[in-house]
Write an enzyme that holds these catalytic residues in place. Structure first.
Site, PDB file in Angstrom:
ATOM      1  CB  CYS A 213      -0.915  -0.011   1.220  1.00  0.00           C
ATOM      2  SG  CYS A 213      -1.906   1.489   1.418  1.00  0.00           S
ATOM      3  CD1 TRP A 223      -8.182  -3.626  -2.220  1.00  0.00           C
ATOM      4  CD2 TRP A 223      -9.497  -4.000  -3.986  1.00  0.00           C
ATOM      5  NE1 TRP A 223      -9.118  -4.546  -1.835  1.00  0.00           N
ATOM      6  CE2 TRP A 223      -9.949  -4.793  -2.903  1.00  0.00           C
ATOM      7  CE3 TRP A 223     -10.181  -4.064  -5.197  1.00  0.00           C
ATOM      8  CZ2 TRP A 223     -11.049  -5.637  -3.008  1.00  0.00           C
ATOM      9  CZ3 TRP A 223     -11.281  -4.904  -5.302  1.00  0.00           C
ATOM     10  CH2 TRP A 223     -11.703  -5.694  -4.221  1.00  0.00           C
ATOM     11  NE  ARG A 235     -15.458   0.605   0.062  1.00  0.00           N
ATOM     12  CZ  ARG A 235     -16.553   1.365  -0.026  1.00  0.00           C
ATOM     13  NH1 ARG A 235     -17.262   1.616   1.049  1.00  0.00           N
ATOM     14  NH2 ARG A 235     -16.912   1.862  -1.180  1.00  0.00           N
ATOM     15  NE  ARG A 236      -9.166   1.876   9.385  1.00  0.00           N
ATOM     16  CZ  ARG A 236      -8.870   2.970   8.699  1.00  0.00           C
ATOM     17  NH1 ARG A 236      -9.829   3.803   8.331  1.00  0.00           N
ATOM     18  NH2 ARG A 236      -7.618   3.232   8.358  1.00  0.00           N
ATOM     19  CE1 TYR A 277     -17.056  -2.923  -3.456  1.00  0.00           C
ATOM     20  CE2 TYR A 277     -16.510  -0.615  -3.803  1.00  0.00           C
ATOM     21  CZ  TYR A 277     -17.256  -1.589  -3.166  1.00  0.00           C
ATOM     22  OH  TYR A 277     -18.189  -1.223  -2.228  1.00  0.00           O
ATOM     23  CE1 TYR A 279     -13.334   1.485  -2.955  1.00  0.00           C
ATOM     24  CE2 TYR A 279     -11.512   2.251  -4.319  1.00  0.00           C
ATOM     25  CZ  TYR A 279     -11.995   1.431  -3.315  1.00  0.00           C
ATOM     26  OH  TYR A 279     -11.141   0.568  -2.666  1.00  0.00           O
ATOM     27  CG  ASP A 284     -20.139   2.435  -2.624  1.00  0.00           C
ATOM     28  OD1 ASP A 284     -18.949   2.065  -2.641  1.00  0.00           O
ATOM     29  OD2 ASP A 284     -20.745   2.733  -1.584  1.00  0.00           O
ATOM     30  CB  CYS A 354     -29.883 -25.470  11.798  1.00  0.00           C
ATOM     31  SG  CYS A 354     -30.998 -24.136  11.292  1.00  0.00           S
ATOM     32  CG  HIS A 840     -31.352 -22.566  15.197  1.00  0.00           C
ATOM     33  ND1 HIS A 840     -30.335 -22.873  14.332  1.00  0.00           N
ATOM     34  CD2 HIS A 840     -31.134 -23.307  16.322  1.00  0.00           C
ATOM     35  CE1 HIS A 840     -29.517 -23.752  14.914  1.00  0.00           C
ATOM     36  NE2 HIS A 840     -29.984 -24.024  16.109  1.00  0.00           N
TER      37      HIS A 840
END
Length: 888
Positions: A213, A223, A235-236, A277, A279, A284, A354, A840
């Site tokens: 980076c 990226w 992204r964070r 991707y 932005y 987005d 399940c 469930h």
């Protein structure tokens, strides 16, 4: 002696060189089974020998089941605790942040443990002897190498092994595909065609070690901006984990002019696997970039030389969903006594699976001895050998993955043997209990079973929650077909009785014509496997007060393990009735306002009174309670009814046995019935649209009722079918099964065949027809079938022809099992949630005089089984207890 050893080793190396050209390099589209054995649940973690993955087929096996005269890469893994300073102190502190792997958040498994991996290239001789050559795999660079000493392996062998080890694997691929089925299709970016490109002198190194980076210096989750060549971190995440946000920050800092990025490490010669991707605020999200190859070449990236080295966003999404385990937060089952061993094996939840886990425990773990005897293992415990089941014989590893009989035996052997069961923790050692449940050595993920059962079903192949009784019925249908097709693989082939026969019963409707009092008995009803009982709310003769948790109040703690607080609204009362009230409602006479009576005239109709009775009492009786219905606003809702099941008493249904025509009755003659039967047969030949059927069932109606409604309106019109349901949902035969015509074996019209031959370019028309026949006419899956069998296409087609010829033969007619209509309760499946498409499922099974809860991987002695709340009950006929059917 040394010289003889050297000569022997040289001969083996010569054989390896001879086999080297057959070693394939796996591409992202190949199925690589490197997480478990195709025949058993052995994985790289379960034993010190791990698994062997073929360099030719990419299928994992174990030493004793691996084909001879082949090359493999051995994968062995073990989990070891990390030496973390002050771990006791840190573990005692409660999380302060809702996140995983961040400061103040929940600890991830990789924060507590290291995984030690070892690898080797293995040659298995025609005599079955194994020769190993250790190799070293660097997970950071995704490269493989040999120790400096010893014979050098062919480069093709090392490249093949390297491609297998760096591959995401079939398990992740299946979850990604299921996850993507639930997502919107990825759009083509509108910015791709005219994307501005600057800084053309900037070139990107093909070496992953050189990427970092440009903002933070990070070397993962990188990226590449396709406009200016900037490399930034991803992204964070919302919880503080994830990337450095460098790529997104760069987009903002450059005036939002360069929106398109591609994830480095996902670029390969198969450009469709690249993770792209946008932005741009109006996109987005993930996008497709048709001119990606040209944009990459402008940066000096030649895709033909690129290999996948990192996980895509979809793969990471699957991994995140799998790791974020809310059971760890709620301390599920902490008050229950855990139990482990033969018949007490938990199953990993694959994400809303399940429903399948509960059905598998109900049928295959020992509650039904006949099915455990056919598919399980006779000797359980430490000496059990899950590799010796007869159904595993003469099936090569590639076929085993898609063979329902093999996968059913694989699952039942695991459940009944106890080979993979985790050690039961000491009562006071709660930390050990939590750790053992996530140790991969003891985790059984029934992915292959889910795939082989659901691959052709529009709903069961997804990651969405499904209706457990519908899955059970579908599974038994598929198993019956597989048993007929593979009848020669059973020791009792001459008298093979299908598994569904254990649960099969038929009803005998008795109809009385209002016009002339004539009586008709319908004795040719198709067999059913589930008795669907209505819940007559008008018969609820008392109410019981409950607290805010409504349906779960008064129920055991285990029933609330995964209930959603948002789904438990406060209600003042819940209706209550006896199970016998539901049985009486089913067996009571019902009025049919308009029934066509051929004996009155060609189109005459009259009211009729219908009464239902059993023609036989099966060994095992599955009872589905119709707890879900549509409200006045068409929104599915659950009937909050507390059922008094009297679980310790014998359920006596003897009075519901049909006694046939009685003295003094005036019966409708057979000649008068001919026209009506022909009309019913014609209506049953309508082709049912699976998506429409699933949509109707999501509203709370039964499988048979929805199928009947679609049949009446042509097979696919959901709105018309819904209107029919509202008009006929109270009909006595609404939930009865319908006669079905044998499925067509046509392999598709000439137009589809010609189109595939032209588009694929390397297969003949006969080969394409065979593929279409194997996939039920699905063109997209036919192409996959052809490419997946290229190693021995002629052999696969020959095997398919043999299976088809055996399956088209009419199976011998077997009379339905019958006996005294007295039953005892041995199992049940409960559902928590507003409708069967969410919530469930949990199974409770009787073991001796105790009840055991099977909540996915959590298996424990049940304190107070939820008898009043179950959705599906399993009863065993009393006269069969301790006397299993001999033909199983």
């Amino acid at each position: 002696t040394i010289n003889r050893t050297h000569v022997s080793l040289q001969r083996k190396m010569d054989k390896i060189k001879e086999l080297a050209p057959s070693s394939r390099v796996a591409t992202p589209h190949d199925n690589v089974y490197h997480s478990e054995c195709a025949y058993t649940f052995h994985s790289p973690y379960t034993t010190e020998k791990g698994i062997l993955v073929s360099l030719k087929t990419f299928v994992g096996t174990i030493d004793s089941l691996a084909p001879s005269n082949d090359l493999f890469v051995r994968i062995v893994k073990r989990r070891v605790p990390k030496d973390v300073p002050n771990s006791t102190e840190s573990n005692s502190e409660a999380p302060t942040t809702l996140g995983m792997g961040v400061e103040g958040g929940f600890a991830r498994e990789e924060d507590k443990y290291d995984t030690i991996s070892t690898h080797s290239i293995v040659y298995k001789s025609p005599e079955g002897n194994l020769t190993e050559f250790p190799v070293v795999y660097n997970s950071e660079t995704a490269t493989i190498s040999q120790p400096s000493e010893g014979e050098r392996l062919p480069e093709q062998v090392l490249l093949s092994a390297q491609s297998i080890l760096r591959h995401a694997g079939w398990a992740i691929q299946q979850e990604v595909q299921s996850w993507q089925l639930d997502q919107e299709p990825i759009p083509v970016s509108k910015y791709a065609a005219n994307l501005p490109v600057v800084n053309l002198d900037k070139r990107i190194s093909p070496r992953a070690q050189d990427w970092k980076c440009e903002k933070s210096g990070a070397t993962d989750n990188l990226w590449l901006n396709l406009s200016d060549g900037y490399i930034g971190g991803g992204r964070r995440n919302w919880d503080g984990s994830g990337g450095s946000n460098g790529a997104l920050d760069h987009f903002m800092e450059t005036g939002k002019l360069y929106p398109l990025v591609v994830k480095l490490g996902t670029i390969t010669a198969d450009i469709d696997t690249a993770d792209c991707y946008s932005y741009a605020p109006d996109e987005d999200g993930p996008v497709k970039i048709p001119n990606l190859i040209e944009l990459l070449e402008q940066r000096g990236i030649r895709i033909a030389s690129m290999q996948k080295t990192v996980k895509t966003t979809a793969e990471l999404e699957v991994e995140l969903n799998a790791n974020y385990a809310f059971d760890a937060i709620t301390e599920a089952g902490s008050k229950l006594i855990a139990i482990s061993g033969p018949g007490y094996q938990g199953l990993q939840n694959l994400g809303n699976s399940c429903y399948m886990n509960s059905v598998a425990q109900l049928l295959l773990s020992g509650t039904v001895p006949e099915m455990a005897g056919r598919y399980g293992i006779p000797s359980a415990g430490a000496d059990a050998d899950v590799t010796k089941h007869p159904l595993l014989n003469d099936i090569n590893p590639k076929q085993a993955v898609d063979d329902l009989l093999v996968q059913t035996a694989k699952l039942s052997c695991a459940l009944t043997s106890g080979v993979f069961a985790q050690p039961t923790p000491m009562e006071e050692d709660t930390e050990k209990e939590q750790d053992s449940t996530i140790d991969p050595k003891y985790r059984l993920a029934p992915r292959m079973m889910k795939h082989v059962v659901g691959k052709d079903h529009v709903e069961f192949r997804t990651q969405q929650q499904q209706d457990a009784p519908q899955f059970l019925q579908y599974f038994l249908e598929q198993l019956d077909r597989a048993e007929h097709k593979g009848s020669t693989r059973f020791s009792s082939q001459d008298s093979l009785v299908t598994s569904s026969h254990l649960f099969s019963f038929a009803t005998v409707p008795r109809l009385v014509c209002a016009a002339d009092g004539k009586v008709k008995y319908i004795t040719n009803q198709p067999a059913e496997t589930i008795w669907s009982l209505p819940i007559p709310m008008d018969r609820a003769n008392r109410k019981m007060d409950v607290d805010d948790d409504n349906e779960t109040a008064g129920a055991p703690a285990e029933k609330r393990l995964k209930s959603n607080p948002a789904e438990t609204k406060e209600e003042e009362e819940v209706f209550a009735m006896r199970l016998q009230d539901c049985i009486d409602a089913w067996s009571a006479p019902h009025s049919l306002p308009e029934y066509r009576w051929p004996h009155l005239g060609s189109s005459a109709s009259s009211a009729a009174e219908q009464t239902l009775r059993f023609s036989n009492f099966p060994r095992y009786l599955l009872i589905q309670m119709q707890r879900y219905t549509l409200g006045a606003d068409w929104i599915p809702k659950k009937l909050n009814v507390h059922l008094d099941v009297a679980h310790n008493d014998v359920l006596d249904l003897s009075s519901l046995k049909s006694s046939g025509p009685q003295d003094g009755e005036s019966l409708v003659s057979e000649e008068e019935e001919g026209e009506s039967s022909a009309q019913e047969k014609q209506s049953s030949s309508v082709v049912i649209d699976e998506a429409a059927l699933a949509q109707l069932m999501s509203m709370g109606f039964s499988f048979n009722g929805c199928k009947r409604a679609l049949t009446k309106v042509g097979g696919s019109d959901v709105e018309a079918a819904m209107n029919w349901v509202f008009d006929h949902s109270t009909d006595p035969d609404f939930n009865d099964p319908m006669d079905e015509e044998p499925a067509s074996t046509d392999s598709g019209d000439d137009g589809i065949v010609a189109s595939l031959v032209e588009s694929l370019g390397c297969f003949t028309a006969d080969q394409v027809r065979a593929a279409l026949k194997a996939t039920g006419g699905a063109a997209d899956r036919a192409a996959d079938w052809l490419f997946s069998h290229m190693d021995d296409l002629d052999g696969a087609i020959a095997a398919l022809s043999k299976e088809t010829s055996s399956s088209t033969s009419t199976p011998p007619k077997v009379s339905l099992d019958d006996g005294e209509g007295k039953y005892s309760l041995v199992g049940m499946v409960s559902h928590i949630g507003k409708n069967t498409g969410s919530g469930h499922y949990v199974a409770h099974l009787k073991r001796g005089d105790k009840w055991v809860i099977f909540n996915d991987e959590n298996v424990a002695i049940s304190e107070t089984p939820p008898f009043p709340h179950a959705y599906l009950y399993l009863y065993q006929r009393v006269d069969t207890v301790g006397a299993p059917h001999p033909t199983y």
